[in-house]
Write a protein that holds these residues in place. Structure first.
Motif, mmCIF file in Angstrom:
data_model
loop_
_atom_site.group_PDB
_atom_site.id
_atom_site.type_symbol
_atom_site.label_atom_id
_atom_site.label_comp_id
_atom_site.label_asym_id
_atom_site.label_seq_id
_atom_site.Cartn_x
_atom_site.Cartn_y
_atom_site.Cartn_z
ATOM 1 N N THR A 27 0.825 -1.204 0.000
ATOM 2 C CA THR A 27 0.000 0.000 0.000
ATOM 3 C C THR A 27 0.860 1.256 0.000
ATOM 4 N N ILE A 73 2.309 1.892 -3.504
ATOM 5 C CA ILE A 73 1.327 2.414 -4.454
ATOM 6 C C ILE A 73 0.914 3.837 -4.076
ATOM 7 N N TYR A 74 0.884 4.126 -2.785
ATOM 8 C CA TYR A 74 0.585 5.479 -2.306
ATOM 9 C C TYR A 74 1.550 6.497 -2.922
ATOM 10 N N LEU A 133 1.534 5.738 -7.391
ATOM 11 C CA LEU A 133 0.347 6.140 -8.142
ATOM 12 C C LEU A 133 0.219 7.655 -8.233
ATOM 13 N N ILE A 166 -5.588 2.328 -4.200
ATOM 14 C CA ILE A 166 -4.372 2.063 -3.424
ATOM 15 C C ILE A 166 -4.489 0.752 -2.648
ATOM 16 N N PHE A 212 -4.757 -3.428 -4.668
ATOM 17 C CA PHE A 212 -3.684 -4.384 -4.950
ATOM 18 C C PHE A 212 -3.358 -5.224 -3.722
ATOM 19 N N ILE A 255 4.914 -5.046 -8.482
ATOM 20 C CA ILE A 255 4.211 -3.787 -8.201
ATOM 21 C C ILE A 255 5.213 -2.660 -7.977
ATOM 22 N N PHE A 275 5.382 0.630 -10.480
ATOM 23 C CA PHE A 275 5.002 1.967 -10.019
ATOM 24 C C PHE A 275 6.190 2.910 -9.845
#
Length: 350
Positions: free
Chosen positions: A122, A125-126, A129, A321, A324, A345, A349
């Motif tokens: 998380t 991706i935070y 993204l 977020i 995934f 991932i 990203f």
């Protein structure tokens, strides 16, 4: 680069470290996010200098003007009240900026902890993204989104009045927060598989055929043509289109997993029945996340051709977020595959 390396070494393979170390790592990570965001120069971020100027204007604006107008200096009443209150304590934009940074990151942290166990994934991706960096620019909207995440958690826990109050507060921070009502509607139909399928199909069809619908709208309401972007701008989205496709596929898989009939035995003990009930609650939560993510993809796809439409999609970015991480919890069981998935991932990203 330092944050990326820190995540790579300490957070990405969260299964191999203790819970205490996870909490310390997460605290350091979000603490760093607060410091970077809160202490940034007003030259960092497209709108930071603009918000700084508005802050000092609002600090000199009388309370009666702020409280009797929905917008002052192009900012909604809730945000103006927050700026004015902050200025009353300490008349410095940096103090207000740090306050917003602390609140925003804290609310996002609580949302992640309440909705997924894949903390490292998380966090990656935070950052990757762009959710964190978007808060540098569209601060009002991102802060309203952070408040909406708290409203969602309250709604899940059955505190409907507090959730409604937080929803209204978010709207006073940024009006586009009103579109979050879709999440509440998704929650209301969470136990109706037919309605979920109808919503899913509607979102997919609208995403695929929005250009046809757009041409019809422009034909009969020509005034909306000014909001359309030139077709050449589609090329500027590049690889992000493939990310949207992956988000859509994972969301549909989550929904399929929920709709697929479960094999329950009639003679199972009470303890197992309770596990089933808890599992169903988790599944419905994932369905809401998946539907919200599909709306996110739909808004961004339409936003390729329609001005500002992607702003509606940003409201649902917190669900993207955690999507995934939820997918990993649900479909990937072996540690080796979890690490491989996390590494993919991370590379995708960053």
């Amino acid at each position: 680069m330092l944050l990326e390396r820190y995540l790579d070494n300490n957070v990405i393979f969260y299964n191999s470290i203790s819970k205490k170390r996870i909490n310390i790592t997460y605290l350091i990570f979000f603490g760093a996010c607060v410091l970077i965001m809160g202490l940034r120069s007003i030259t960092v971020g497209v709108d930071t200098a603009h918000y700084s100027a508005i802050f000092y204007t609002i600090s000199e604006t009388p309370w009666n003007i702020i409280l009797t107008n929905w917008k002052t200096e192009a900012c909604e009443i809730g945000y103006c009240i927050l700026m004015k209150a902050s200025a009353s304590i300490f008349s410095s934009y940096y103090f207000f900026q740090f306050l917003i940074a602390a609140l925003f990151n804290y609310l996002m942290l609580m949302f992640f902890r309440n909705n997924t166990k894949c903390y490292g994934l998380t966090a990656i991706i935070y950052l990757g993204l762009g959710t964190y960096t978007m808060a540098f620019n569209i601060t009002r909207q991102m802060f309203s989104i952070a408040i909406l995440t708290l409203a969602y958690d309250c709604f899940k826990k059955g505190n409907k009045k507090r959730s409604l109050l937080l929803y209204l507060i978010a709207i006073t921070i940024h009006t586009v927060a009103v579109s979050f009502v879709l999440v509440y509607l998704f929650y209301l139909i969470k136990n109706n598989q037919k309605l979920i399928l109808i919503v899913l199909c509607s979102i997919v069809l609208l995403t695929i055929n929005f250009q046809i619908i757009l041409r019809v709208v422009i034909k009969y309401v020509p005034m909306y043509a000014k909001f359309c972007k030139v077709s050449e701008q589609e090329n500027s989205y590049g690889m992000i289109k493939y990310v949207w496709l992956v988000i859509a596929i994972i969301s549909i898989l989550n929904i399929y997993k929920y709709i697929k009939p479960s094999k329950h035995r009639e003679d199972v003990p009470i303890s197992v029945i309770k596990e089933y009930l808890n599992e169903d609650e988790v599944k419905t939560s994932r369905v809401i996340t998946s539907l919200s993510c599909l709306v996110y993809v739909m808004c961004y796809c339409i936003g390729i051709n329609v001005e500002f439409f992607e702003r509606l999609g940003i409201i649902f970015v917190p669900f993207v977020i955690i999507l995934f991480g939820q997918f990993q919890e649900q479909f990937i069981k072996k540690l080796l595959w979890k690490k491989t998935y996390s590494a993919i991932i991370f590379i995708a990203f960053f």
